[in-house]
Design an enzyme around this catalytic site. Structure first.
Site, PDB file in Angstrom:
ATOM      1  N   SER A  52      67.958  25.932 -12.482  1.00  0.00           N
ATOM      2  CA  SER A  52      69.082  25.164 -12.975  1.00  0.00           C
ATOM      3  C   SER A  52      69.572  23.975 -12.219  1.00  0.00           C
ATOM      4  O   SER A  52      69.380  23.949 -11.030  1.00  0.00           O
ATOM      5  CB  SER A  52      70.428  26.086 -12.929  1.00  0.00           C
ATOM      6  OG  SER A  52      70.335  27.059 -13.576  1.00  0.00           O
ATOM      7  N   HIS A 110      71.791  17.890 -17.439  1.00  0.00           N
ATOM      8  CA  HIS A 110      71.610  19.493 -16.916  1.00  0.00           C
ATOM      9  C   HIS A 110      70.423  19.954 -17.468  1.00  0.00           C
ATOM     10  O   HIS A 110      70.063  19.612 -18.816  1.00  0.00           O
ATOM     11  CB  HIS A 110      72.846  20.144 -17.926  1.00  0.00           C
ATOM     12  CG  HIS A 110      72.696  21.752 -18.123  1.00  0.00           C
ATOM     13  ND1 HIS A 110      72.221  22.215 -19.102  1.00  0.00           N
ATOM     14  CD2 HIS A 110      72.647  22.614 -17.105  1.00  0.00           C
ATOM     15  CE1 HIS A 110      72.010  23.439 -19.280  1.00  0.00           C
ATOM     16  NE2 HIS A 110      72.032  23.894 -17.854  1.00  0.00           N
ATOM     17  N   ASN A 121      68.005  23.659 -17.527  1.00  0.00           N
ATOM     18  CA  ASN A 121      67.770  25.192 -17.266  1.00  0.00           C
ATOM     19  C   ASN A 121      66.731  25.797 -17.872  1.00  0.00           C
ATOM     20  O   ASN A 121      66.651  25.632 -19.077  1.00  0.00           O
ATOM     21  CB  ASN A 121      69.290  25.737 -17.552  1.00  0.00           C
ATOM     22  CG  ASN A 121      68.960  27.385 -17.320  1.00  0.00           C
ATOM     23  OD1 ASN A 121      68.950  27.995 -18.277  1.00  0.00           O
ATOM     24  ND2 ASN A 121      69.108  27.956 -16.029  1.00  0.00           N
ATOM     25  N   TYR A 122      65.758  26.279 -17.029  1.00  0.00           N
ATOM     26  CA  TYR A 122      64.611  27.105 -17.559  1.00  0.00           C
ATOM     27  C   TYR A 122      64.626  28.404 -17.031  1.00  0.00           C
ATOM     28  O   TYR A 122      64.794  28.478 -15.949  1.00  0.00           O
ATOM     29  CB  TYR A 122      63.313  26.137 -17.818  1.00  0.00           C
ATOM     30  CG  TYR A 122      63.354  25.185 -18.452  1.00  0.00           C
ATOM     31  CD1 TYR A 122      63.285  25.209 -20.125  1.00  0.00           C
ATOM     32  CD2 TYR A 122      63.423  23.705 -17.978  1.00  0.00           C
ATOM     33  CE1 TYR A 122      63.380  24.075 -20.872  1.00  0.00           C
ATOM     34  CE2 TYR A 122      63.654  22.666 -19.050  1.00  0.00           C
ATOM     35  CZ  TYR A 122      63.444  22.962 -20.292  1.00  0.00           C
ATOM     36  OH  TYR A 122      63.598  21.783 -21.034  1.00  0.00           O
TER      37      TYR A 122
END
Lengths: 411, 411
Positions: free
Chosen positions: B199, B213, B215-216
């Site tokens: 993140s 931003h 996120n994975y």
């Protein structure tokens, strides 16, 4: 007002497809007179409130009034009843004023509006600047007055708002509300309600002066036929210092205890505990501040309506003597840049509580047609989040955190 | 680390009464070796992780092991399996390293940790200051690395975090998660899961430079016997400017589209739309920013695990070429005090989205034992809320709001 107007118009556009008003009910609803009433008290109302008249005329012109009557869902019918009730109340006020014999809806509205005027006047005297005053109306009836003093001499942000809502609760809001009020049926799709309350949050500039919050509200739910189903009062007031002065917490609690004790000796201990439990930032493991009182569901199972209203009145009236002496003592104290920074970090936690945990805020944001700027006036002008910020051991900041993690008895 | 340690210890104290570990299962669990493994990679682990040994010994000494086995609820059993899985994974890593034949859990963990190192290095080169690096462990297995650069030359706050969680979801978290993942049974009381994700949120100082931003994440749920039940990938990346430069939005979207197109031509249009829908501040009626991509539930019904992992890898690798050129162009642009104030107001809306609507944040705050400072590192260093603030008509600020209310196609 520009954005509020836009918001109301957008919402009106969303709701329009549901506004299937049968001609027979239309006459009974006396929309015209209600609209005149609303317009006379609030000049902006006529602009922001979409007139239902063209919709009704269109329905009648198409000859589908009977069909529309059959198509009305319970929710639609309920929504109409709420508008009807709002009109009836407006008419009563206009024709006979508000007396001790009036329905509690009108008495509470009158009382909180008087208190708002009084509090705003007192706070203006302390700050030296004037509040901005926004009067607004709701599509189905009701409205409010939001008073905000921003970037003043004493206050970073001070909001004192009254709202009167004739509305319909959608399912998620009912379910959130049930946490406080178990008698609500969680399975109904929507529920008509009336709510009137005064809400206030004051964020002083000086980090030695505590933030204070107050809210007192009256709630009624309605049966599908429009008759009153249940009523209750709720509210409370709590103090959130960045720097803890024990004498301030003691004075604040003492004033509240006196207001409580004159009605019921069990109130203060119960509502003090309830406050510590409610204003709790669960994910931080700490209370929002040093508390005060909080309660909900004060209904006939607790005491009759008249006595409960008297209690609410005394609580609200105790605000000025409970908070102003503290503010006077702290507002001009010297402070350092570091102390201002600590205040900003505490402000961040305040924002976290309001946006993550506060059921009042969630209820507001979930109520269709709510005025977002009035709900979020509680947020401070500025806040800060520093990663892994920890107060120095044995510092004043550390002592505050200790107390927030393990609430004290102050009186 | 002081506060994290305290948090872990507090949580451990809360969980302790539930830790009824039968002696027979204890040997199988190889706690000793797992603890050594955790300690060798993270010296703090041994301090903050409470040893279950005294509890087991006590149970055996009291001769109630058999009774405890019978008393184990399903939730207790599940919690134990998760710890067991964490130990098994730690052992595998220690003994054989991580290769293409390893379980996806370990491959994803390895990949995101490599990417974190790489991204942190690139961002340090841009900013000139170093990230603070906190490594932390979780009681039941897993842990993370949180890297934060605060008050830098370029970044107001930059957080790049990896977390690896072997945990048990409580009912509210399962229900929230079901919004994305309909196959989850909403009626179970708890559910074991593994989650690994990277993140990142970067808030640059310059109001002309957008917040970004990313996120994975990879998710696995486990059957009560510990075997893998379901897996899926999710994630995305979105851009939040305070001042809109069309060319920035176009470049950002183009880079993401290229990463998507090389795997499936339907991905970008679908995930772009999903992003606009997800990062939506419902109560404000506006998107958080100019979007990017967002997806969840990428499981075998969509494509096999190997190809989906390859897609995730390409998305994550596209971050540096997608964002850094924008940052380089904007980070030293001149700006006024008024423009900085507008950025602070936009920051306030960012906080609102994260605390009110973001399911990721809610999931984190609802997961027992989560590290709050790592979840809330996404919040900006400073934010502002001005009552009824409206941009000037036909201003740049106004144009941004228009686009946020009516998302554009950028490529």
């Amino acid at each position: 007002m520009a954005s509020a107007g836009r918001q109301v118009r957008r919402l009106a556009a969303q709701l329009r497809p549901n506004l299937k008003i049968p001609a027979a009910q239309h006459a009974k609803r006396q929309w015209g007179s209600a609209q005149r009433a609303a317009s006379s008290s609030t000049p902006r109302a006529a602009l922001s409130r979409p007139s239902p008249l063209p919709l009704c005329c269109a329905a009648v012109a198409l000859g589908i009034a009977a069909l529309l009557t059959l198509q009305l869902t319970t929710a639609d019918a309920a929504r109409l009843d709420v508008a009807f009730l709002a009109d009836k109340d407006a008419q009563k006020k206009r024709e006979a004023g508000v007396s001790d014999d009036s329905p509690m809806r009108l008495r509470m509205e009158k009382f909180i509006k008087e208190q708002q005027l009084l509090i705003v006047k007192e706070l203006e005297a302390v700050d030296g600047k004037r509040f901005r005053r926004d009067e607004w109306t709701r599509k189905n009836g009701g409205g409010g007055i939001t008073c905000v003093l921003q970037d003043g001499n004493v206050f970073e942000k001070a909001g004192v708002g009254v709202s009167v809502v004739y509305g319909t609760l959608p399912k998620p809001a009912i379910q959130k509300m049930r946490a406080d009020h178990k008698t609500l049926d969680p399975d109904v799709e929507s529920l008509d309600f009336f709510a009137a309350g005064l809400s206030m949050v004051l964020h002083p500039k000086n980090p030695m002066a505590p933030t204070v919050h107050l809210n007192y509200r009256y709630f009624e739910t309605a049966n599908p036929d429009g008759s009153s189903q249940a009523w209750w009062f709720g509210g409370g007031s709590d103090l959130t210092p960045s720097y803890l002065f024990d004498e301030d917490a003691i004075h604040f609690h003492k004033t509240l205890k006196e207001a409580c004790d004159s009605h019921d000796k069990t109130y203060y201990p119960r509502f003090k505990k309830w406050c510590d439990k409610y204003f709790y930032n669960k994910h931080r493991g700490e209370c929002r501040g040093v508390g005060g009182i909080f309660f909900d569901d004060l209904d006939e199972s607790e005491r009759d309506q008249e006595n409960t209203f008297a209690f609410i009145q005394d609580c609200l009236k105790s605000f000025i003597p409970g908070y102003l002496p503290i503010l006077e003592k702290r507002k001009d104290m010297p402070f350092t840049v570091k102390e201002k920074e600590w205040q900003q970090i505490r402000r961040g936690k305040y924002v976290e509580f309001n946006l993550v945990h506060d059921r009042g805020t969630a209820f507001g944001l979930n109520t269709p047609g709510s005025r977002v700027e009035s709900i979020l006036m509680s947020l401070p002008l500025t806040a800060s989040w520093k990663y892994m910020h920890e107060p120095e051991p044995r510092s004043r900041e550390q002592r505050l955190v200790h107390v927030l993690r393990d609430p004290k008895e102050w009186v």
